[in-house]
Design a protein around this motif. Structure first.
Motif, short mmCIF file in Angstrom:
data_model
loop_
_atom_site.label_atom_id
_atom_site.label_comp_id
_atom_site.label_asym_id
_atom_site.label_seq_id
_atom_site.Cartn_x
_atom_site.Cartn_y
_atom_site.Cartn_z
N GLU A 209 -4.58 -8.62 -35.18
CA GLU A 209 -4.59 -7.43 -36.04
C GLU A 209 -3.91 -6.29 -35.30
O GLU A 209 -4.36 -5.87 -34.23
N TRP A 211 -2.39 -2.34 -35.80
CA TRP A 211 -2.27 -1.14 -36.60
C TRP A 211 -0.93 -0.49 -36.23
O TRP A 211 -0.78 0.05 -35.13
N GLY A 242 -3.22 -9.45 -39.43
CA GLY A 242 -3.32 -8.10 -39.98
C GLY A 242 -2.18 -7.25 -39.46
O GLY A 242 -2.03 -7.09 -38.25
N ARG A 244 -1.63 -3.75 -40.31
CA ARG A 244 -2.32 -2.70 -41.06
C ARG A 244 -1.78 -1.31 -40.72
O ARG A 244 -1.09 -1.13 -39.73
N ASN A 245 -2.17 -0.36 -41.57
CA ASN A 245 -1.94 1.06 -41.26
C ASN A 245 -0.46 1.36 -41.02
O ASN A 245 -0.10 2.14 -40.16
N THR A 249 4.88 -0.18 -45.57
CA THR A 249 4.22 -1.39 -46.07
C THR A 249 5.09 -2.14 -47.07
O THR A 249 5.14 -3.38 -47.07
N ASP A 269 -3.71 -9.35 -44.00
CA ASP A 269 -4.25 -8.01 -44.20
C ASP A 269 -3.14 -6.99 -43.99
O ASP A 269 -2.64 -6.82 -42.88
N VAL A 270 -2.72 -6.34 -45.07
CA VAL A 270 -1.74 -5.25 -44.98
C VAL A 270 -2.34 -3.98 -45.56
O VAL A 270 -1.66 -3.17 -46.19
N SER A 271 -3.62 -3.80 -45.32
CA SER A 271 -4.36 -2.66 -45.86
C SER A 271 -4.08 -1.39 -45.08
O SER A 271 -3.44 -1.40 -44.04
N ASP A 296 -5.64 -8.79 -48.25
CA ASP A 296 -6.31 -7.48 -48.20
C ASP A 296 -5.26 -6.39 -48.41
O ASP A 296 -4.36 -6.20 -47.58
#
Length: 342
Positions: A209, A211, A242, A244-245, A249, A269-271, A296
């Motif tokens: 994961e 960010w 992930g 993420r952030n 995106t 997860d690409v939330s 996600d």
């Protein structure tokens, strides 16, 4: 936006603070404030039952170590020494390192070195969160991190490692034979961290994961720099990814729609990023996302109608579309920001 709340759980265990003098002082002050309106002397506070239970069975909780961020009453080295004395650290399986004194001014190196020097006192440690610092202590991009690979080397039986803060963050060394979960939380991810992950020997890593954040807060990671990861030729055990952030995106999803790694993943997860209708249309039209078990997309910029179209296009996938957001508007311009930046 940034991170306001402390963890209540880590590595499947409830988080319990080992009280520093600052934390104990705050607890007594809260107790007195509650008692004062009743016009009665405060009396002794209730015992800390969670702390007592954790002390009785140190393996039953994730222990958090943190002192006051600004001019703490207790020197971190003394606080850590007291922890080693009062808790049977040989039974601890999960550890959360929170704020050290003035994390905006002082690097995490001294705390890292304390852990490395006393690694033999934590033979059962399996999960380590290094730098759980929240907004009232420091913005995520202000946290002064350090080179952390010596922590991985010091704890060869570690299974999960999480680090927060990208400023000064570095990894080096060959890798880690047993690490299964790696999470790097930043407001801007340095490319050097990604390069290490892609080149290191991490044969057991099933969950990664990252960010990604924004350029203004230290991100140098590019889609091109992520290419070996998206190709599926690295991290042989990876099944959960992930990214993420991110402040890009939609472009990330376009790259993922053609990425061989998706065929290996059960969860993506690409939330917390900047997903708009353009990225949603890519998901709807791409076959690659239909092989996932879970996707996600939380904290997106989609309206309800487009969100339902995404769900309808992925009937066999658990899609998380909670927490829709609105973009910011300044001077007639519209801006899309990831959730955690500064």
């Amino acid at each position: 936006m940034t991170i306001h709340n402390y963890l209540t759980e880590y590595a499947g265990l409830p988080v319990v603070d080992f009280p520093s003098k600052d934390l104990e002082k705050d607890r007594l002050a809260r107790h007195e404030r509650v008692a004062a309106p009743a016009g009665r002397p405060p009396g002794p506070p209730e015992p800390d039952h969670a702390l007592a239970a954790g002390t009785a069975d140190p393996s039953s909780v994730a222990w958090r170590l943190r002192v006051g961020s600004w001019e703490p009453e207790e020197v971190y080295e003394d606080y850590f020494a007291r922890f080693l004395t009062e808790v049977d650290t040989t039974r601890i399986t999960a550890l959360v390192i929170g704020s050290w004194a003035e994390p905006v001014e002082n690097s995490a190196e001294s705390v890292r070195d304390l852990l490395v020097a006393h690694a033999d006192r934590f033979p059962a440690l399996r999960a380590l969160f290094f730098g759980e610092i929240v907004l009232e202590e420091a913005e995520i991009s202000w946290i002064q991190q350090c080179e952390v690979s010596s922590l991985l080397a010091a704890f060869p039986r570690l299974r999960e490692f999480t680090v927060r803060g990208g400023t000064g963050l570095g990894f080096s060394g060959a890798g880690h034979a047993g690490l299964e979960r790696l999470t790097v939380q930043t407001g801007g991810l340095p490319q050097g961290v990604v390069t290490w992950v892609l080149e290191a020997d991490l044969p057991a890593l099933t969950h990664l994961e990252l960010w990604l954040g924004v350029d203004d807060y230290g991100r140098t990671t590019t889609l091109r720099g992520l290419a070996p990861l998206l190709s599926g030729t690295v991290l042989p055990a990876l099944s959960s990814l992930g990214l993420r952030n991110a402040d890009d995106t939609d472009a990330l999803i376009e790259a993922l729609s053609q990425a061989p790694v998706l065929a290996r993943l059960g969860a993506l997860d690409v939330s917390m990023g900047t997903l708009t209708e353009a990225g949603a249309r890519t998901i709807i039209g791409a076959e690659a996302f239909r092989s996932l078990r879970r996707l996600d997309l939380r904290a997106h910029f989609l309206d309800a109608e487009v969100a339902e179209e995404v769900r309808a296009a992925l009937p066999g996938v658990e899609v998380d579309l909670r927490d829709p957001r609105e973009p910011d508007t300044y001077g007639g311009e519209t801006y899309y920001y990831p959730v955690v930046t500064e």
